[in-house]
Design an enzyme around this catalytic site. Structure first.
Site, PDB file in Angstrom:
ATOM      1  N   ASP A   1      -5.014  23.579  -9.130  1.00 30.57           N
ATOM      2  CA  ASP A   1      -5.080  22.268  -9.929  1.00 30.57           C
ATOM      3  C   ASP A   1      -4.309  22.971 -11.241  1.00 30.57           C
ATOM      4  OD1 ASP A   1      -6.125  20.889 -12.188  1.00 30.57           O
ATOM      5  OD2 ASP A   1      -7.990  20.554 -11.365  1.00 30.57           O
TER       6      ASP A   1
ATOM      7  N   LYS B   1      -4.307  13.223 -17.837  1.00 26.65           N
ATOM      8  CA  LYS B   1      -4.052  14.134 -19.027  1.00 26.65           C
ATOM      9  C   LYS B   1      -2.790  13.962 -19.709  1.00 26.65           C
ATOM     10  CE  LYS B   1      -8.276  14.818 -17.888  1.00 26.65           C
ATOM     11  NZ  LYS B   1      -8.478  16.102 -16.797  1.00 26.65           N
TER      12      LYS B   1
ATOM     13  N   TYR C   1     -13.019  23.360 -12.402  1.00 28.50           N
ATOM     14  CA  TYR C   1     -13.240  22.150 -12.856  1.00 28.50           C
ATOM     15  C   TYR C   1     -14.687  21.378 -11.927  1.00 28.50           C
ATOM     16  CZ  TYR C   1     -12.618  16.993 -14.198  1.00 28.50           C
ATOM     17  OH  TYR C   1     -12.915  15.587 -14.531  1.00 28.50           O
TER      18      TYR C   1
ATOM     19  N   ARG D   1       0.818  -1.127   0.200  1.00 34.86           N
ATOM     20  CA  ARG D   1       0.125   0.028   0.217  1.00 34.86           C
ATOM     21  C   ARG D   1       0.753   1.125  -0.131  1.00 34.86           C
ATOM     22  NH1 ARG D   1      -3.604  -1.292   3.974  1.00 34.86           N
ATOM     23  NH2 ARG D   1      -2.299   0.015   5.397  1.00 34.86           N
TER      24      ARG D   1
HETATM   25  C1  LIG Z   1      -9.707  15.915 -15.879  1.00 32.75           C
HETATM   26  C2  LIG Z   1      -9.323  16.898 -14.758  1.00 32.75           C
HETATM   27  C3  LIG Z   1      -9.413  16.731 -13.602  1.00 32.75           C
HETATM   28  C4  LIG Z   1      -9.706  15.281 -13.103  1.00 32.75           C
HETATM   29  O1  LIG Z   1      -9.006  14.023 -13.504  1.00 32.75           O
HETATM   30  P1  LIG Z   1      -9.396  12.398 -13.508  1.00 32.75           P
HETATM   31  O2  LIG Z   1      -8.152  11.831 -13.464  1.00 32.75           O
HETATM   32  O3  LIG Z   1     -10.307  12.625 -14.696  1.00 32.75           O
HETATM   33  O4  LIG Z   1     -10.058  12.468 -12.113  1.00 32.75           O
HETATM   34  C5  LIG Z   1      -9.151  17.597 -12.636  1.00 32.75           C
HETATM   35  N1  LIG Z   1      -9.022  18.803 -13.112  1.00 32.75           N
HETATM   36  C6  LIG Z   1      -8.889  19.158 -14.350  1.00 32.75           C
HETATM   37  C7  LIG Z   1      -8.612  20.593 -14.644  1.00 32.75           C
HETATM   38  C8  LIG Z   1      -9.292  18.103 -15.147  1.00 32.75           C
HETATM   39  O5  LIG Z   1      -9.388  18.449 -16.595  1.00 32.75           O
END
Ligand SMILES: *Cc1c(COP(=O)(O)O)cnc(C)c1O
Length: 414
Positions: free
Chosen positions: A202, A227, A130, A76
């Site tokens: 973020d 992403k 988001y 873990r």
């Molecule tokens: C896609 C996204 C997320 C979330 O990521 P996941 O891996 O899909 O949970 C968070 N912040 C932004 C700006 C995003 O585009």
């Protein structure tokens, strides 16, 4: 799973990592490739493990006392595949202490906020955040006793007026989801520091590549690594990179919540990260070419691309970012649902789907209006978000040109 940021042997010499004197493209290649994790091959193998074995009872006892991250203990806490990814991500953010991995970007955001907030606190969040981040705050955090107040993403130093005794954290996202407002991050961080408030960002759009958040004054930098870090649309993963001050509480919160990432996913993310530099440059070039072309089309009212002057906060993008990602939106000059469908449905090179940051282009109709509470969204028409992949921009432009013709025909019929 994570690791402390500085890696030194007991004599103080560098084990590996600690590449902060190297430029970012070099760090992307060397990060996390410690000999004890890779063995004789280039990439750290996929270490699949729940149980980690000890040689003796004495070793087991010593392991308990000395159980930092980056040491064998139990599955873990991760294994070398995950540690290598954490270390490489930490090295992307100069001034950072460590990185924890999560099974998605949303899990990373949720845990980062949970690690700094307590019941009774007030959280300030950008109105262009988001949607699932808002939803987490409005549902989960609210129930847990944290109040979220939304702010205009263009507020800058004016955020000082929103701060009260209970304000504990500011959650930024820059550029904003769907609408791409670039925030004055240093101004917001300066106000936060004055009041002892923690700042989170973020940083998914810039991928810690075009913006080094910790260096800019942010305490906690969060990525939906799903992403651009992964880059191939085949893995869900998130990461949180922090300044030393917030490292221990983040690490403990994540461990207590049992957050763990599979070594296979970590392997793929690390593999994606090695080519981030060349991919981002191509996303930048393609995104700029398509964005500039769209800005000249009569059917398009405006292009919300941080590197183009009409994007709110463009001046902060120029000042703080070293380049631009391939994700942006554009606003149509009027038109309805049917016209938008005519444009998007028959695009040849753009997929229709959520997420972004992969090598393939995507087109998504979006509606920023319902998510706004501190500001209101007004635009000339519907909004389309594009993920510009690694295709040749000329082909993407030709595809979109046909789409705009279809849109015009559909709009004329009415
Ligand atoms: C896609 C996204 C997320 C979330 O990521 P996941 O891996 O899909 O949970 C968070 N912040 C932004 C700006 C995003 O585009």
């Amino acid at each position: 799973m994570g690791q402390p940021g500085r890696h030194r042997k007991s004599d103080g010499s560098r084990v590996s990592g600690g590449n902060s004197d190297k430029k970012l493209p070099t760090r992307l290649v060397t990060g996390g490739r410690r000999k004890e994790w890779t063995g004789a091959v280039v990439n750290p193998p996929v270490w699949r493990a729940s149980t980690h074995l000890y040689d003796t009872v004495a070793d087991l006892r010593a392991g308990l006392k000395n159980n930092e991250d980056g040491r064998f203990f139990y599955g873990r806490r991760g294994s070398p595949t995950q540690w290598a990814l954490s270390e490489a991500l930490t090295e992307m953010e100069p001034g950072a202490h460590g990185t924890m991995l999560f099974p998605s970007g949303v899990a990373a955001i949720a845990c980062a906020l949970l690690s700094v907030l307590r019941p009774g606190d007030v959280l300030l969040m950008a109105d262009s955040s988001y949607d699932p981040t808002r939803s987490y705050a409005n549902a989960f955090l609210k129930q847990w006793g944290v109040e979220t107040r939304y702010y205009d993403p263009m507020i800058g130093a004016g955020i000082a007026d929103l701060i009260c005794d209970k304000t504990r954290a500011i959650m930024m996202e820059s550029p904003g989801s769907l609408t791409f407002e670039v925030q004055d991050i240093p101004a917001i961080c300066a106000v936060a520091k004055e009041h002892g408030i923690v700042t989170l960002l973020d940083n998914t759009w810039a991928a810690s590549y075009f913006l080094q958040a910790i260096e800019l004054g942010v305490d906690i930098s969060i990525l939906a690594s799903t992403k651009y870090i992964v880059g191939h649309s085949d893995v869900m993963i998130g990461s949180v990179t922090t300044h030393e001050k917030y490292w221990t509480r983040l690490r403990r919160t994540a461990q207590r919540l049992g957050q763990v990432v599979s070594p296979d996913d970590a392997y793929l993310a690390l593999r994606g990260l090695r080519t981030l530099d060349v991919r981002m440059r191509q996303h930048e070039e393609g995104g700029l070419a398509v964005g500039r072309w769209l800005a000249e089309q009569p059917q398009v009212a405006s292009v919300l691309h941080p590197a183009l002057p009409e994007c709110p906060g463009h001046e902060y993008w120029r000042r703080d970012f070293s380049g631009t990602a391939g994700l942006f939106s554009f606003v149509m000059n009027g038109g309805d649902e049917a016209a938008i469908a005519a444009l998007i449905d028959d695009l040849e090179l753009f997929g229709i789907g959520y997420s972004w940051g992969g090598y393939e282009s995507l087109a998504l109709p979006v509606d920023p209006a319902p998510d706004r509470t501190a500001t209101s969204w007004q635009a000339a028409g519907p909004v389309i978000r594009l993920n510009i992949g690694l295709e040749d921009p000329d082909d993407l432009i030709a595809d979109l040109a046909k789409g705009l013709e279809r849109y015009e025909k559909a709009a004329c019929k009415r």
